[in-house]
Design a protein around this motif. Structure first.
Motif, mmCIF file in Angstrom:
data_model
loop_
_atom_site.group_PDB
_atom_site.id
_atom_site.type_symbol
_atom_site.label_atom_id
_atom_site.label_comp_id
_atom_site.label_asym_id
_atom_site.label_seq_id
_atom_site.Cartn_x
_atom_site.Cartn_y
_atom_site.Cartn_z
ATOM 1 N N GLY A 1 0.816 -1.213 0.000
ATOM 2 C CA GLY A 1 0.000 0.000 0.000
ATOM 3 C C GLY A 1 0.850 1.263 0.000
ATOM 4 O O GLY A 1 2.074 1.213 -0.126
ATOM 5 N N PRO A 2 0.188 2.419 0.150
ATOM 6 C CA PRO A 2 0.895 3.703 0.146
ATOM 7 C C PRO A 2 1.439 4.082 1.531
ATOM 8 O O PRO A 2 1.155 3.400 2.518
ATOM 9 C CB PRO A 2 -0.207 4.678 -0.266
ATOM 10 C CG PRO A 2 -1.460 4.055 0.274
ATOM 11 C CD PRO A 2 -1.262 2.565 0.199
ATOM 12 N N HIS B 1 -9.106 2.659 -0.072
ATOM 13 C CA HIS B 1 -7.797 2.894 -0.712
ATOM 14 C C HIS B 1 -6.646 2.251 0.054
ATOM 15 O O HIS B 1 -5.612 1.952 -0.528
ATOM 16 C CB HIS B 1 -7.514 4.392 -0.821
ATOM 17 C CG HIS B 1 -8.554 5.121 -1.586
ATOM 18 N ND1 HIS B 1 -9.023 4.649 -2.784
ATOM 19 C CD2 HIS B 1 -9.220 6.270 -1.342
ATOM 20 C CE1 HIS B 1 -9.951 5.487 -3.240
ATOM 21 N NE2 HIS B 1 -10.092 6.465 -2.368
ATOM 22 N N THR B 2 -6.818 2.069 1.345
ATOM 23 C CA THR B 2 -5.708 1.546 2.147
ATOM 24 C C THR B 2 -6.042 0.149 2.682
ATOM 25 O O THR B 2 -5.619 -0.228 3.772
ATOM 26 C CB THR B 2 -5.395 2.509 3.314
ATOM 27 O OG1 THR B 2 -6.620 2.807 3.983
ATOM 28 C CG2 THR B 2 -4.750 3.778 2.827
ATOM 29 N N CYS C 1 -1.192 -0.427 3.750
ATOM 30 C CA CYS C 1 -0.493 0.862 3.825
ATOM 31 C C CYS C 1 0.671 0.692 4.793
ATOM 32 O O CYS C 1 0.705 -0.302 5.529
ATOM 33 C CB CYS C 1 -1.421 1.975 4.319
ATOM 34 S SG CYS C 1 -2.037 1.704 5.984
ATOM 35 N N THR D 1 6.881 1.631 -1.656
ATOM 36 C CA THR D 1 5.434 1.444 -1.499
ATOM 37 C C THR D 1 4.799 1.016 -2.819
ATOM 38 O O THR D 1 5.411 1.093 -3.884
ATOM 39 C CB THR D 1 4.763 2.747 -1.013
ATOM 40 O OG1 THR D 1 5.106 3.765 -1.921
ATOM 41 C CG2 THR D 1 5.194 3.098 0.397
ATOM 42 N N LYS D 2 3.540 0.584 -2.688
ATOM 43 C CA LYS D 2 2.710 0.201 -3.849
ATOM 44 C C LYS D 2 3.362 -0.883 -4.707
ATOM 45 O O LYS D 2 3.267 -0.876 -5.930
ATOM 46 C CB LYS D 2 2.369 1.424 -4.691
ATOM 47 C CG LYS D 2 1.618 2.485 -3.895
ATOM 48 C CD LYS D 2 1.221 3.624 -4.774
ATOM 49 C CE LYS D 2 0.665 4.765 -3.976
ATOM 50 N NZ LYS D 2 0.490 5.977 -4.705
ATOM 51 N N ARG D 3 4.114 -1.761 -4.058
ATOM 52 C CA ARG D 3 4.682 -2.927 -4.733
ATOM 53 C C ARG D 3 4.350 -4.162 -3.921
ATOM 54 O O ARG D 3 4.332 -4.089 -2.689
ATOM 55 C CB ARG D 3 6.206 -2.852 -4.802
ATOM 56 C CG ARG D 3 6.743 -2.145 -6.014
ATOM 57 C CD ARG D 3 7.129 -0.794 -5.634
ATOM 58 N NE ARG D 3 7.965 -0.103 -6.602
ATOM 59 C CZ ARG D 3 8.108 1.199 -6.549
ATOM 60 N NH1 ARG D 3 7.449 1.914 -5.660
ATOM 61 N NH2 ARG D 3 8.900 1.805 -7.402
ATOM 62 N N ALA E 1 5.075 -3.961 -9.312
ATOM 63 C CA ALA E 1 4.095 -2.889 -9.091
ATOM 64 C C ALA E 1 2.824 -3.290 -9.833
ATOM 65 O O ALA E 1 2.879 -4.080 -10.784
ATOM 66 C CB ALA E 1 4.619 -1.571 -9.624
ATOM 67 N N ARG E 2 1.701 -2.735 -9.392
ATOM 68 C CA ARG E 2 0.429 -3.150 -10.011
ATOM 69 C C ARG E 2 0.398 -2.816 -11.497
ATOM 70 O O ARG E 2 -0.102 -3.581 -12.323
ATOM 71 C CB ARG E 2 -0.739 -2.485 -9.290
ATOM 72 C CG ARG E 2 -2.041 -3.083 -9.719
ATOM 73 C CD ARG E 2 -3.139 -2.871 -8.725
ATOM 74 N NE ARG E 2 -4.175 -3.863 -8.957
ATOM 75 C CZ ARG E 2 -5.054 -4.231 -8.077
ATOM 76 N NH1 ARG E 2 -5.016 -3.727 -6.870
ATOM 77 N NH2 ARG E 2 -5.965 -5.112 -8.351
#
Ligand SMILES: Cc1cc2nc3c(=O)[nH]c(=O)nc-3n(C[C@H](O)[C@H](O)[C@H](O)COP(=O)(O)OP(=O)(O)OC[C@H]3O[C@@H](n4cnc5c(N)ncnc54)[C@H](O)[C@@H]3O)c2cc1C
Length: 632
Positions: free
Chosen positions: A40-41, A63-64, A88, A236-238, A257-258
């Motif tokens: 997450g972020p 989102h999280t 996150c 993040t986001k991986r 990553a997405r």
């Protein structure tokens, strides 16, 4: 120090537990290079994380969170359930409902009795003290800590819903005690109604999570790993796809990553980061077993179904899924009730009235979770009768010899978590929330794709598939209802959130057959509560069935997933040993709630925090680092 290809330690997942271990290691040995790869972020100083009462809105936005949809369940009438897990930096500690809850000491002793030396209450309670800064006056210092990073307070204010719940319980429930100064989280208290505290800093009113108190406050830490001066990097986001092995020695991880994926297929080569000393899976009860399975560690059957080449036969991976089962029941509340429904809506105009006070003094409803008071319930002998034969057997086998274990946990919520429509805009809403402390039914989670870490999981939490679990929630529904209708703020029941009872009002034949007791029918509106000494509602067999049907239609997650890489002997279905090493390989640990071998009778964040402290000690010892220097 910009991003490297090789680190000393890599964490797969940057949630609750990972932040503790990484933060403590970085302080203990600043020369260590550490990479955290988080799905997450970042959560740094973002208002939806740090302003406590925004949690429900964030959950709705999603989102999280990662959402896990179960297979359809026959016992739930063909329904699938959705269980979100955090996504996150800070994980669950950064998005949860902030309730501070510790399990009974006997839960940790049960873990130790499975062969996990050093995981009993005597070893873990000091760690639970070490992590906290308990800001409640007049407590027993012997069970709390006052110098740790994680703040625990009562939050920004006391709601009148919480106060009324306690006052009502004191008068109505003569079998149990009530005390406004009791410590419900001393590892042993049960059957006392009292105040419930929160992971909120009493000075700032901010959420107290592991990202802010272990990671973001590292000297020179930078959110951007490319420009950081620090040796701890967070990507993040991986998502970590799998662990890379050389001769069964973990040497790194593959991650993506997405946007590297399209239609479930990788469009670019996954990247690899190498770890020279250790790889730690800290991706939670859904994430960690999934990484193990994609890495070839799991049961022959499940791995062959997704074409993953097996490197270690470990049938317990992804099994032993535990959660608590919760029921929320909505009630109408008087206009002057302190309820958080406005804030839960996330609308700026609803939050605005509370913002100034929160910013200036860290107080008010924005520094709140909506839960001020609760009780850990164990049945009296009469209630045990009421719980019936399905539960009695569980009682005899499991509870009778463990007097500190609750059967269920009941809270009043100053707001309606399920957001049912109130019939009139002038009325507010409150709720009763109750979860089973040790559901008997245990589920599983397994991967459906060998390479796509976003592919849905094949997952079944098995909610209510044991009749004793239904009996407990049925009993709790009735208890909560008796309390709710005696609270001064009570203005009736929201029918959509209650069972569809068949009993008719008093005077009808059925009413008479209930010996002139109060029938179960829902009271849609009333000008106020019933008197404390009003007889209890009488439930017919049909009414009980209506409650059970309602529970099956509505039961949901308590967001307390655990147990899927259990710390127990390999032959008993374990995934890791008591030093958290994955069986059959080296240099690979799992450190998160997935290692819990058995459920705990409390909300699970505190157990995750304690696992984090314990895991830090184990990792530091393995690496030859003095753990004393990781303290602050
Ligand atoms: C909505 C909600 C409400 C809750 N309320 C409470 C409460 O009020 N009180 C309480 O005590 N407990 C509560 N809990 C439970 C508690 O917060 C969790 O049990 C605890 O945080 C779990 O910690 P963990 O480290 O095991 O996992 P997490 O904190 O979930 O961390 C796992 C991390 O790994 C990441 N991840 C997963 N897969 C991958 C991958 N392949 N690659 C990279 N990263 C990955 C995830 O994004 C996540 O950030 C709640 C939880 C939730 C979700």
């Amino acid at each position: 120090m910009p991003l490297l290809d090789s680190y000393d330690i890599i964490f797969a997942g940057g949630g609750t537990v990972a932040c503790i271990i990484a933060g403590r290691l970085a302080r203990a040995d600043p020369s260590l290079s550490i990479l955290i790869i988080e799905a997450g972020p970042h959560s740094f100083n973002l208002h939806h994380h740090v302003q406590p009462a925004r949690y429900l809105y964030s959950l709705g936005q999603g989102h999280t969170f990662s959402k896990h949809t179960s297979v359809q369940s026959e016992v739930l009438g063909g329904r699938s359930v959705c269980v979100p897990s955090a996504s996150c930096v800070g994980g669950g500690s950064a998005v949860n409902f902030l309730l501070y809850a510790r399990p009974p000491a006997s839960d940790y002793d049960d873990w130790e009795n499975l062969g996990n030396i050093g995981w009993g209450a005597e070893s873990l309670i000091p760690l639970s003290k070490k992590i906290e800064n308990y800001q409640i006056p007049s407590c027993r210092p012997s069970v709390h800590g006052f110098t740790g990073p994680i703040r625990v307070s009562h939050g920004g204010c006391d709601t009148n819903i919480g106060k009324e719940f306690l006052e009502t319980a004191a008068q109505y429930d003569r079998d149990r005690k009530m005390s406004t100064s009791v410590d419900l989280n001393d590892f042993k208290k049960i059957n006392v109604y009292g105040p419930w505290h929160k992971y909120i800093d009493s000075q700032t009113g901010k959420r107290s999570d592991t990202a802010h108190h272990f990671l973001y406050n590292l000297h020179n830490f930078d959110l951007d790993p490319e420009s950081s001066n620090h040796k701890v990097h967070v990507l993040t986001k991986r998502r970590v796809v799998r662990v890379i092995f050389q001769n069964k020695r973990a040497v790194g991880v593959e991650y993506v990553a997405r946007e590297d994926f399209d239609n479930g297929k990788p469009q670019v080569q996954p990247r690899i980061a190498y770890a020279s000393r250790l790889v730690v899976l800290s991706s939670g009860a859904f994430g960690s077993p999934a990484i193990l399975e994609r890495s070839g560690i799991g049961s022959t059957l499940h791995l062959s179904q997704v074409d993953v080449r097996q490197i270690v036969d470990l049938p317990g991976v992804g099994e032993n899924y535990n959660d608590h089962n919760i029921g929320f029941t909505p009630y109408l509340a008087s206009e002057d009730s302190d309820c958080l429904d406005g804030i839960f809506s996330g609308e700026d105009k609803a939050i605005e009235p509370y913002l100034k006070e929160w910013e200036a003094q860290g107080s008010g409803l924005l520094a709140h979770s909506s839960i001020d008071a609760g009780v850990k319930l164990r049945p009296t002998p009469e209630e045990l009768e009421e719980l019936g034969p399905d539960f009695k057997q569980v009682w005899d086998e499991f509870y009778a010899g463990a007097p500190d274990k609750p059967v269920a946990v009941l809270f009043a919520t100053a707001g309606d978590f399920m957001n049912y429509d109130a019939p009139s805009a002038s009325l507010k809403k409150f709720g009763m929330a109750c979860f089973t402390a040790y559901p008997r039914a245990v589920g599983y989670t397994h991967i459906t794709s060998a390479s796509n870490p976003w592919a849905p999981l094949r997952f079944d939490p098995k909610y209510l598939s044991h009749p004793a679990d239904v009996a407990v929630l049925r009993w709790c529904y009735k208890r909560g209802r008796e309390l709710a209708r005696r609270m001064s703020s009570y203005r009736g029941e929201i029918a959509a959130g209650h069972p569809k009872f068949c009993s008719s009002p008093p005077g009808s034949d059925l009413g008479k057959s209930l010996k002139a007791g109060i029938p179960a029918s829902v009271v849609s509106s009333t000008s106020g509560p019933v008197a404390i000494d009003t007889p209890d509602i009488v439930y017919s067999e049909e009414d009980d069935k209506a409650i059970d049907d309602h529970l099956r239609a509505t039961v949901g997650t308590t967001w307390h997933s655990l147990g899927t890489c259990a710390m127990k002997p390999r032959e008993a279905g374990g995934g890791v040993d008591s030093r958290l090493n994955v069986y059959g390989v080296v240099n690979l640990k799992v450190a998160d709630l997935s290692i819990a071998p058995l459920n705990v009778g409390a909300n699970t964040n505190n157990t995750a925090l304690t696992i984090g402290e314990k895991a830090f000690l184990l990792v530091a010892e393995d690496l030859g680092i003095s753990s004393d220097s990781g303290q602050r």
